[in-house]
Design a protein around this motif. Sequence first.
Motif, PDB file in Angstrom:
ATOM      1  N   ARG A 112      47.193  43.506  35.716  1.00 12.31           N
ATOM      2  CA  ARG A 112      48.551  43.196  36.200  1.00 12.31           C
ATOM      3  C   ARG A 112      49.554  43.197  35.051  1.00 12.31           C
ATOM      4  NH1 ARG A 112      48.077  37.831  39.681  1.00 12.31           N
ATOM      5  NH2 ARG A 112      50.245  37.649  38.952  1.00 12.31           N
ATOM      6  N   ALA A 113      49.176  42.572  33.938  1.00 12.92           N
ATOM      7  CA  ALA A 113      50.070  42.550  32.771  1.00 12.92           C
ATOM      8  C   ALA A 113      50.292  43.970  32.257  1.00 12.92           C
ATOM      9  CB  ALA A 113      49.478  41.666  31.684  1.00 12.92           C
ATOM     10  N   ASN A 114      49.218  44.748  32.180  1.00 13.96           N
ATOM     11  CA  ASN A 114      49.303  46.114  31.680  1.00 13.96           C
ATOM     12  C   ASN A 114      50.239  46.964  32.552  1.00 13.96           C
ATOM     13  OD1 ASN A 114      48.397  48.553  30.185  1.00 13.96           O
ATOM     14  ND2 ASN A 114      47.392  49.041  32.130  1.00 13.96           N
ATOM     15  N   HIS A 115      50.037  46.911  33.876  1.00 13.40           N
ATOM     16  CA  HIS A 115      50.856  47.728  34.774  1.00 13.40           C
ATOM     17  C   HIS A 115      52.315  47.320  34.724  1.00 13.40           C
ATOM     18  CE1 HIS A 115      46.954  48.618  37.158  1.00 13.40           C
ATOM     19  NE2 HIS A 115      47.166  49.500  36.195  1.00 13.40           N
ATOM     20  N   HIS A 116      52.534  45.997  34.723  1.00 11.15           N
ATOM     21  CA  HIS A 116      53.915  45.537  34.713  1.00 11.15           C
ATOM     22  C   HIS A 116      54.626  45.994  33.426  1.00 11.15           C
ATOM     23  CE1 HIS A 116      57.257  43.202  36.138  1.00 11.15           C
ATOM     24  NE2 HIS A 116      57.360  42.607  34.965  1.00 11.15           N
ATOM     25  N   ASP A 175      38.355  38.815  38.794  1.00 14.41           N
ATOM     26  CA  ASP A 175      39.639  38.113  38.763  1.00 14.41           C
ATOM     27  C   ASP A 175      40.248  38.109  37.365  1.00 14.41           C
ATOM     28  OD1 ASP A 175      39.433  37.597  41.449  1.00 14.41           O
ATOM     29  OD2 ASP A 175      38.474  35.640  41.166  1.00 14.41           O
ATOM     30  N   ALA A 211      52.566  33.635  34.730  1.00  9.87           N
ATOM     31  CA  ALA A 211      51.973  34.811  35.358  1.00  9.87           C
ATOM     32  C   ALA A 211      51.815  35.904  34.302  1.00  9.87           C
ATOM     33  CB  ALA A 211      52.860  35.298  36.489  1.00  9.87           C
ATOM     34  N   PRO A 212      50.823  36.770  34.446  1.00  8.65           N
ATOM     35  CA  PRO A 212      50.641  37.878  33.494  1.00  8.65           C
ATOM     36  C   PRO A 212      51.918  38.710  33.355  1.00  8.65           C
ATOM     37  CG  PRO A 212      48.793  37.788  35.019  1.00  8.65           C
ATOM     38  CD  PRO A 212      49.766  36.758  35.483  1.00  8.65           C
ATOM     39  N   GLU A 213      52.647  38.860  34.483  1.00  3.94           N
ATOM     40  CA  GLU A 213      53.886  39.660  34.459  1.00  3.94           C
ATOM     41  C   GLU A 213      54.947  39.032  33.549  1.00  3.94           C
ATOM     42  OE1 GLU A 213      52.222  38.900  37.188  1.00  3.94           O
ATOM     43  OE2 GLU A 213      51.745  40.811  38.159  1.00  3.94           O
ATOM     44  N   GLU A 215      41.634  41.460  36.733  1.00  8.79           N
ATOM     45  CA  GLU A 215      42.864  41.688  37.494  1.00  8.79           C
ATOM     46  C   GLU A 215      44.101  41.172  36.750  1.00  8.79           C
ATOM     47  OE1 GLU A 215      43.122  39.699  41.303  1.00  8.79           O
ATOM     48  OE2 GLU A 215      45.253  40.259  41.385  1.00  8.79           O
ATOM     49  N   GLN A 216      43.990  39.999  36.121  1.00  9.24           N
ATOM     50  CA  GLN A 216      45.127  39.459  35.368  1.00  9.24           C
ATOM     51  C   GLN A 216      45.535  40.420  34.257  1.00  9.24           C
ATOM     52  OE1 GLN A 216      46.319  36.533  36.641  1.00  9.24           O
ATOM     53  NE2 GLN A 216      44.575  36.723  38.041  1.00  9.24           N
TER      54      GLN A 216
END
Lengths: 478, 448
Positions: free
Chosen positions: A129-133, A122, A206-208, A125-126
Amino acid sequence: MTKRPPKDDLRDVLAVALDHGGDFADIFIQKKVTTGIGCEANQIERLNSGIDLGAGIRVIVGEATAYAYTNDLRKEGLLHAAKVASHAARGNRTNQPVVLTAAVPGIDLPVEQRPDQVAVADKVEQVLRANHHARSLDARIKQVTVGYADLTQEVTLVNSEGLYLEDESIRTRFVVHAVAADGAMIQTGYDAAGGTVGFELFREKAPEDLAQAAVDRALLMLTARPAPSGRMPVVMAGEAGGTMVHEACGHGLEADLVQKGLSVYAGKQGQQVASPLVTVVDDATLPGKYGTFRFDDEGIPGQKTVLIEKGVLRGYMYDRFTAGKDNCPSTGNGRRESYQHKPIPRMTNTLITPGNEDPAQIIKDTAYGLLVQKMGGGQVNTANGDFVFDVAEGYLIENGEVKHAVRGATLTGNGPEALKVVDRVGRDLGFSIGTCGKDGQGVPVSDAQPTIRMASLVVGGTGEPRQQGRAQGKIRRL
Amino acid sequence: MQQFDLRVLAREMVDQARTKGAVMAEAYGLEAKELSIEVAGGQVETMTQAEDRGLGVRVFRDDRMGYAFTTDLTRVALQATVDRALANAAWTGEDVHHRLPGKAAAYPRVDTLDQVIGQTSIEAKIELAKTVEATAKAADPRVKITERSAYQDSEYTVSVVNSAGVDVAYRGAYLGVYIYLVAEENGDNQTGFAMAYSRRLAGIDPVKVGREAAAKAVRMLGAKPVATRRMPVVCDPFVTTQLLGILAPGLTAEAVQKGKSLFAGKTGQMVVSPLISLIDDGCLDGGIGSAPFDGEGVPTSRTVLIGQGRLNAFLHNTYTATKAGQVSTGNGVRGSFKGTPEVGTTNFFLEAGAQSPEQLLGQISEGLYVTELMGVHTANPISGDFSLGAAGLLIENGQLTRAVRGVAIAGNLLTMLNAVDGVGNDLTFFSSRGAPTVRLKELPVSGT
């Protein structure tokens, strides 16, 4: 701690620490369990788990402190460290056998999702998520670094005044750093969140969101023009964070620096040291903030201390040692980076309290100046009050309107002078987190301020100085 | 302290990791004995003595890396640490460039351990810190406050063991003194600072350190800003060293491979003034950053990063070297057992030039001699942009005339290093980094 050392053993260790005399002794035992995740180059590069276990033993004799630390927490190990500290201290034996009594915290620090009960998957995953966004937002984003860190700390603290304390604290931190490039121009942007919270940190942000903020800032700086240079009015937005208050007055109000004559605020209690619009407090009890704690690292409950009230200097931040010298109680500001360090007076959550004004109106009423939307790091020379801090996101203000972004600005000022020229204070309040360094020790802090205007500060940019007497400054590209 | 041989424990961890499924494994152990003494007003204020130790283990499985460390050296804790490292490896990115170095044919001979440091009494070390303070106070009556006059030393043993055949250890020690003080006159307070670090006890001159700090504080009394304008700037060795420190990350292959280096793609090109030669030397005689091998067990070496203005090479650890098809330069640096070996500098310095500092100042009709920077950690190593608080002395007709503070200097490091038109002959090290005095043709200075 897997197993905290028995109270009786600690009493024996204290007795050995004071064997050659001393006014005070304490034992600080710490277990830090950490997780660190680093993502760069579009992959999880690092996943690091740590256990750091150690004890620091302090003996104070008069003005002198002897300190010894060890990773050996068996009774023999602690006794050896106590002997080392005791040998270095050498005072007149004044102490009686100690009765240890448990300390009671002033506040509770509820953590909803303990990091040690969250699966590594988990946490990873955070970060992803930040990296992809961040990478999906713009082709000019060339590199993204995401960092996640959590810390679960258990402390056992005893002292020769009979205090016995078992405490636990949890901190979680998340940082996104983006690099944008356009031709030969490279710029960076970052955003961070953190607190004395567990995994619920990501419910608030949120990470995003953090990725977006970091990317926006990096892209903005690509098109920013060089900051102007010279003296001008500066508006600091509430969202800008609290680096200014931290540097301009926070450090100078730490009692060790004051007592050594190393602060421009020494001997000024009761005097006007800032604009009457300025009230500064240090508050370790703010729920969930990065500098919050139940107890400081000497077992004093965290508290709120008014430092400057309506411009008048009210008090300083004390640990036990400096409080003893001034014959006053500690304000619960005795902090240490780890068992490897003796406690010294440090800030916790430091803020300029909000005023009444609409932040937008403050900008509208500014004919020309710099708007600081986000501050970076800073530094202060407490002896003369000179400080400097970096502007991570700034804009030019012309005729009450926010104009183009500027890059490469640093604000230079002098603490007491800067706080005296605060002429507007907004009703908002924005926090920033950081690791504050002093005497080689880093501790987690947060700082905050409302939107404020300072009539005049030195901006150190690479752009042309503004011509005197002209209503509108034109910034030429170099 | 319970006695452990960390090299033996490291071997056990590597074996265990391999048994539990790691394709490659490495353990790094560090044990250190530290002493620090702080003196003020002729009295010891704080004395810290410590014994510190820990092990970190790096494991690789399916081209993924995991890391864990511990200061708890019990058998159970070491096993748990290996398990955590292996568990962590399940989540990191697959990367075919992960390698561990093999046993080296030879390691450079570097003298890192002066036995005299450990044999010297604590009383003699206290005396060193007291001498620094007493000298500073005697140098000028305006030196009123000692924030701290300190002595510190460290004696340590580093062990690196890996599954590819590395099994090495070395002992080292260093010591240093430093002082922060304040000079006072007419209500004006100015700070002064000086330091000296050495591998050898005989390499420390407490009198020189005390005098230097006093002179630095006293000459800043009465400092005022100057008007905003462009002018020639001369940086003293400490300031130059700080500025070069911002540049250091950009000279690592890691920064290049991640698109974060100002120097990427410029190998062989002139990147700064031809007066500039930047060196990293991990086996420099007497260097605080010297060691026979780096944090991965690779022999250290001397690397010319920039030679007479031309970009020559980048620093590598085993990972970046594998990725670039090159050989590690022995710059897999680790500050402690708490982290993986990153690419970093060892002894990093700007080579001395021919002119004396006086000659560099002598040719300037009006300029700023910068002796202090504030906010260096806020400079941007990726873009090279910096805007820093500065203090120093005004240069008028080749002479230092009055003190200046509360100004800012700004620019870009590459542009700035291109504007270097004089390098001094006074290379000075501040711990593991060093530089001589440097003159810049022109820089924007923001003041009143």
